[in-house]
Design an enzyme around this catalytic site. Structure first.
Site, PDB file in Angstrom:
ATOM      1  N   TRP A 338      48.799  46.622  38.004  1.00  0.00           N
ATOM      2  CA  TRP A 338      47.492  46.657  38.622  1.00  0.00           C
ATOM      3  C   TRP A 338      47.652  45.607  39.810  1.00  0.00           C
ATOM      4  CZ3 TRP A 338      44.474  42.219  40.307  1.00  0.00           C
ATOM      5  CH2 TRP A 338      43.206  42.547  40.525  1.00  0.00           C
ATOM      6  N   HIS A 339      48.675  44.403  39.693  1.00  0.00           N
ATOM      7  CA  HIS A 339      48.845  43.673  40.889  1.00  0.00           C
ATOM      8  C   HIS A 339      49.585  44.411  41.921  1.00  0.00           C
ATOM      9  CE1 HIS A 339      47.723  40.543  38.218  1.00  0.00           C
ATOM     10  NE2 HIS A 339      47.444  39.840  39.368  1.00  0.00           N
ATOM     11  N   GLY A 340      50.282  45.602  41.843  1.00  0.00           N
ATOM     12  CA  GLY A 340      50.958  46.351  42.810  1.00  0.00           C
ATOM     13  C   GLY A 340      51.970  47.396  42.309  1.00  0.00           C
TER      14      GLY A 340
END
Lengths: 475, 263
Positions: A338-340
């Site tokens: 989700w962060h990247g």
């Protein structure tokens, strides 16, 4: 005069190189225009919602251009499907509609955020040339997609009733203080406040201003300043001595906290000024004595979202120890992704998952240790080292760079570099000392500082804000 | 309503103070710290494509015929001691130039002065100090990115540029222009007018992938930028030196000195 008007129009138009942030001057100029109109419309609920929605969409347009239309479409789609879910009496249909909504939301997110990552991996597997797709990532899409999913799931599970009007739902989804960088707000927490539409008290307004001030200090002054040195270390892996590299790692650990929690503070503060309470997102995370506690203090809105909408639906801890570990790991892997869209984020999330598993497994033994300052200090230090080293993988451009940086920090250490380092980078050291000192304080003390600010005379508040505004330009 | 009125007044006065400070012509210092000014008035009053009134013959921008001195000259193949000074753009440029230095047998000493400008370097003799310390026989300067939007830049900064060049004295040099992300108010023309033919590399007009701040090129883009500069130094500059292209990547400079932003 024409130049002046042209320049104003230019400033108000979408500029991909200059997205509107809470720490930039333009936002505060616009907020000065926004605030009196909002105050006048506050008790005319529908008009107020239309006005705030328009401002939120404009805010999003300033950051992501015409992608604000995507936000409108997503909200419309969710709202229609949520009503269809609420109307349907067949469990199968309700489930089908919920999955349809989730699929639509995740498809949009997947296309914009992960398409190139998927194509890149596919090309690597089949050995063909990777030609990146020309896709621009709309700002904040990860945040509002999670809000939209939780809303639909909550409607499906009868935790909330769907909003009566699309306007109400669009207001919730696009509420500008939390739109581009969170916190991820739950509908069951936010919508009742919107329905009550209570006026912001003096205490709320100035508590909000206090949070904005704290946020600006953290983000625009400390994080942006210490980033200059940290970037130097991370942009030239292996190019610095052991102590310098170690300081770069510690610097980034503090930078990411100040950057992210500072922006969250500003978002929560601005919402509070408008009369809406958003839940805390950070609670001095580097005070944590273990990795489980860290995730209860770091990006709380995300970790609780992952717990409620991924970990628990996967089975949580209800199916035995092994399954609990697997659920933990799967949740953190997804949290990392989700962060990247890169393997380094997956690795980062996965390692946190492993950390959580190890802590869970060791907990019965750890609980038997005596609760002394020494064990507390050792626990904090161990957690801090683990978290800091993983931040290197999060920040570095590649696994190779991360390995070089960590290797350099532990092999090239030379104590004779300490004094020249402090002499040369005095301001950096002072800022680091400030943020480390902050982590030695108790949350109650910070609350007391806020209360002092709220009760302080108006002139004192003004002085603090003016000094801060000027300092913001000087750093 | 009442808390909003007092909050609005507070915000309005703070904004007025920041804008008012910008309008004060002289620098403002508190306890010896010079306060940076905002750019509200600048942004709203500057012509979008403002240019300065330099005589045409004083500029050496690339769309004009190449002066005699910039035509190919045989490169000096001796190992050099290179001094690279400038602002935060060196973060990206210096590691790549270090790779060139390593590959071609040169020494590289870099001095990064964060947030520095021609004014910061020109009003002190730090550059002369570094020349004395490192004894370079080639100087590379990268300055100008922090003064793209300064009004009346010619009158304000010309003597500082002169002073920087005086400190370099007779040492061969190259000045890398700023990687414009917006039209500047004349810094490129000012540097072009003050430097000798074949010593100014105009970066304006090049494409850069930018970092999150929208100003600095990404690490990869900065490497490509340095590659362009190195190619130009070898083929077109007034003082070509040996800069054969190394494998992609960066290296460590002989020394990196970091100076904190000037207060």
């Amino acid at each position: 005069m024409t130049t002046f008007i042209d320049n104003i129009l230019h400033q108000l138009a979408f500029d991909p190189a200059n997205p509107m942030l809470f720490s930039c001057g333009l936002f505060w100029v616009l907020f000065l225009v926004f605030l009196p109109v909002y105050a006048m419309l506050k008790h005319r609920r529908t008009q107020m919602m239309i006005f705030v929605l328009a401002f939120s969409l404009y805010f999003y347009y300033k950051s992501s251009g015409l992608f604000f239309m995507l936000l409108v479409c997503t909200s419309l789609c969710d709202w229609l499907l949520s009503h269809a879910i609420a109307r349907s009496h067949s469990r199968r249909n309700r489930r089908l509609l919920m999955w349809l909504s989730i699929t639509i939301s995740l498809s949009v997110l997947g296309y914009f955020k992960y398409a190139n990552f998927i194509v890149w991996n596919w090309c690597a597997i089949v050995g063909s040339n990777f030609q990146p797709l020309d896709i621009i990532l709309p700002v904040g899409i990860s945040f509002y997609t999670f809000q939209s999913i939780s809303y639909v799931v909550d409607v499906y599970k009868h935790r909330i009733e769907p909003t009566h009007s699309w306007l109400e739902y669009a207001f919730y989804l696009s509420f500008f203080p939390q739109l581009v960088a969170g916190p991820i707000v739950r509908a069951d927490y936010f919508l009742p406040q919107l329905r009550d539409n209570r006026s912001a008290s003096r205490e709320m307004v100035y508590s909000g201003l206090w949070l904005v001030i704290v946020g600006i200090v953290k983000k625009a002054i400390i994080a942006d300043y210490i980033a200059q040195y940290n970037d130097l270390v991370f942009s030239n892996p292996g190019g610095y001595g052991g102590f310098e590299t170690l300081m770069g790692i510690l610097g980034y650990t503090m930078q990411i906290y100040c950057d992210f929690s500072g922006y969250s503070d500003m978002a929560i503060g601005i919402a509070l000024i408008l009369g809406f309470r958003l839940s805390d997102n950070f609670r001095l995370p580097y005070q944590s004595q273990n990795i489980t506690e860290f995730w209860r203090r770091w990006h709380i809105s995300l970790s609780s979202w992952l717990r409620d909408y991924i970990y628990i639906p996967l089975g949580g801890n209800r199916h035995g120890r092994t399954r609990t570990y697997i659920n933990n790991l799967a949740t953190m892997l997804l949290g990392g992704l989700w962060h990247g869209a890169a393997w380094k984020f997956v690795f980062w999330g996965g390692m946190h998952g492993v950390g959580l598993m190890v802590h869970k497994a060791m907990k019965p033994r750890l609980d038997r240790l005596p609760d002394t300052w020494l064990t507390r200090a050792a626990s904090r230090a161990l957690t801090m080292v683990f978290v800091s080293l993983l931040w290197v993988f999060f920040r570095a451009d590649s696994f190779g760079d991360a390995a070089t940086i960590i290797g350099c920090a532990f092999t090239g250490f030379d104590a004779s570099h300490i004094v020249p380092f402090i002499a040369e980078r005095g301001t950096w050291c002072v800022m680091m000392a400030v943020i480390i000192a902050l982590h030695t304080l108790r949350l109650e003390w910070l609350e007391s500082a806020k209360q002092w600010f709220v009760r302080a005379p108006w002139a004192v508040k003004l002085l603090i804000f003016v000094v801060l505004s000027i300092s913001n330009h000087s750093f | 309503m009442k808390p909003y009125i007092s909050l609005w007044l507070l915000l309005a006065i703070a904004l007025a103070a920041v804008v008012g400070m910008e309008l004060v012509a002289c620098p403002i210092e508190i306890f010896g710290v010079e306060l940076q000014k905002s750019t509200f008035v600048d942004v709203l009053s500057t012509e979008p494509a403002a240019t300065c009134n330099l005589p045409v013959e004083a500029t050496t921008l690339p769309d004009e015929p190449m002066p005699e001195a910039t035509k190919p000259i045989e490169p000096d193949t001796m190992p050099k001691s290179i001094l690279f000074i400038g602002d935060s753009m060196l973060e990206g440029l210096s590691p790549r130039l270090a790779a060139y230095a390593k590959h071609n047998g040169h020494r590289l000493n870099s001095v990064i002065w964060y947030s520095s400008t021609t004014e910061v370097w020109g009003e002190c003799d730090k550059l002369a100090g570094f020349v004395k310390k490192f004894h370079p026989d080639y100087v590379v300067v990268c300055l100008g990115a922090n003064e793209l939007f300064v009004r009346d830049i010619i009158t304000k900064r010309a003597h500082y540029v002169d002073n920087i060049l005086n400190q370099i004295d007779t040492i061969p040099y190259v000045w890398i222009g700023p990687p414009n992300w917006k039209k500047d108010t004349g810094i490129n023309q000012l540097i072009a007018s003050k430097t000798k033919p074949g010593t100014f590399f105009l970066s304006d007009g090049m494409h850069f992938d930018r970092a999150k701040d929208g100003a600095h090129p990404t690490r990869r883009s900065a490497e490509l930028w340095m590659d362009s500069v190195a190619s130009w130094v070898t083929l077109h500059s007034a003082h070509p030196i040996k800069l054969a292209k190394p494998a992609p990547g960066t290296a460590r400079a002989t020394s990196v000195t970091v100076l904190q932003p000037k207060k």
